[in-house]
Write an enzyme that holds these catalytic residues in place. Structure first.
Site, PDB file in Angstrom:
ATOM      1  N   GLU A  89     -19.514  44.215  39.851  1.00 21.62           N
ATOM      2  CA  GLU A  89     -18.190  43.638  40.565  1.00 21.62           C
ATOM      3  C   GLU A  89     -17.376  42.760  39.531  1.00 21.62           C
ATOM      4  O   GLU A  89     -16.169  42.727  39.397  1.00 21.62           O
ATOM      5  CB  GLU A  89     -18.582  43.062  41.944  1.00 21.62           C
ATOM      6  N   HIS A 148     -14.639  45.328  50.145  1.00 19.55           N
ATOM      7  CA  HIS A 148     -15.827  45.030  51.001  1.00 19.55           C
ATOM      8  C   HIS A 148     -15.481  45.364  52.514  1.00 19.55           C
ATOM      9  O   HIS A 148     -16.401  45.445  53.419  1.00 19.55           O
ATOM     10  CB  HIS A 148     -16.234  43.723  51.115  1.00 19.55           C
TER      11      HIS A 148
END
Length: 324
Positions: free
Chosen positions: A151, A185
């Site tokens: 990430e 997300h």
């Protein structure tokens, strides 16, 4: 007369398009294979699912890296050393990394006090009792290694340099690029509905909004530190640290039961696999709770005071964050 400002190496629209593309390249593979696709029968914490998803994000990260290097070289006319610097992988200052982790520890002074002192976990931390147990599990490897590394490489090490090429201001980079991180997300709403079908839709949406909010807030901080230090290692370790502790407790008493981080778990930013410290035999007095909230506020103030001094570095990326 002052010379005209040099045109950006790539357009702002191109930077936004690449950021959306990177986000999709990261997320979509989760839904393309039965081994990674969420379903009521396949838990996201199943070892087979975790292994498949780690393979997927590894490939996604390599694809995004190849695209980024090409853009930096062709669009930005940067050489190998300059590309490594823009990606935040070289040079690496371990002093800057230590200062960043100190800053994060100051912010989390309250949770550290609760889990380490109130719940008595400091001795286990010193002995490293849980390190092998956590990192030896697939959930631990996902939450503290694969997730933070992939990430931060994409949303800080790749998306930020592209926006620098497009000549976005420092403030816009800090407050815009983490939104892609938060959006990445949002798909957990779908996964949550599959595994928790009886939860009201409104509550599920509120959970997703909450998750988007705190992932974006972390992204603001991570992007700020990345621009200030040019050090992606610092952000990866800070990400792992935050996953370990979870969100601080903002209400309730400490020392009554094991402190469980508040907030929903994320795909690669979950603290749910952190071993819980056993509750003390006797509940702590109210004074411990008072001290906790004092330490929590003091930590927030210390974080505010140390934000600029502890992130000052000679390896900062070429972006002006504030006028001198």
């Amino acid at each position: 007369m002052p010379s005209a400002q040099k045109a950006p190496a790539i357009s702002p629209n191109a930077a936004a398009t690449l950021s959306v593309a990177f986000t999709l390249i990261y997320v979509l593979p989760f839904y393309l294979s039965p081994a990674t696709r969420p379903s009521p029968q396949l838990s996201r914490d199943a070892p087979s699912s975790i292994r498949a998803r780690i393979r997927a994000v590894t490939l996604s990260t390599l694809i995004c890296l190849g695209i980024t290097v090409y853009v930096l070289h062709q669009g930005g006319r940067l050489g190998p050393y300059e590309i490594l610097k823009m990606l935040g992988v070289w040079p690496i200052s371990f002093l800057d990394t230590a200062r960043t982790l100190l800053l994060v520890a100051i912010l989390f002074a309250g949770p550290l006090f609760e889990h380490g002192i109130v719940d008595g976990g400091w001795q286990d931390w010193i002995r490293g009792r849980y390190v092998g147990e956590v990192l030896g599990s697939w959930t631990g490897y996902r939450n503290y290694v694969a997730g933070p590394v992939s990430e931060e490489l994409i949303w800080r090490g790749m998306i930020v340099p592209i926006h620098i090429l497009a000549q976005f201001s420092g403030k816009k980079i800090i407050f815009l690029t983490p939104l892609y991180f938060g959006i990445a997300h949002v798909h957990h709403l779908y996964e949550f509905r599959l595994t928790h079908p009886r939860v009201p839709m409104l509550l599920a949406i509120a959970r997703a909004v909450f998750q988007f909010t705190y992932t974006s807030l972390f992204g603001f901080f991570a992007t700020f530190v990345f621009l200030r230090t040019g050090n992606v290692l610092s952000i990866i370790l800070a990400h792992s640290f935050c996953n370990w502790l979870g969100l601080p407790r903002f209400w309730g008493r400490v020392g009554v039961e094991a402190g469980v981080p508040i907030g929903p778990p994320g795909d690669y930013s979950s603290a749910s696999s952190k071993p819980q410290v056993q509750s003390p035999v006797q509940s702590r007095g109210l004074g411990w709770t008072v001290v906790y909230y004092v330490v929590l506020v003091a930590g927030a103030y210390g974080f505010y005071r140390g934000l600029f001094p502890l992130t000052e570095s000679r390896y900062a990326l070429p972006v002006v964050l504030a006028e001198e």
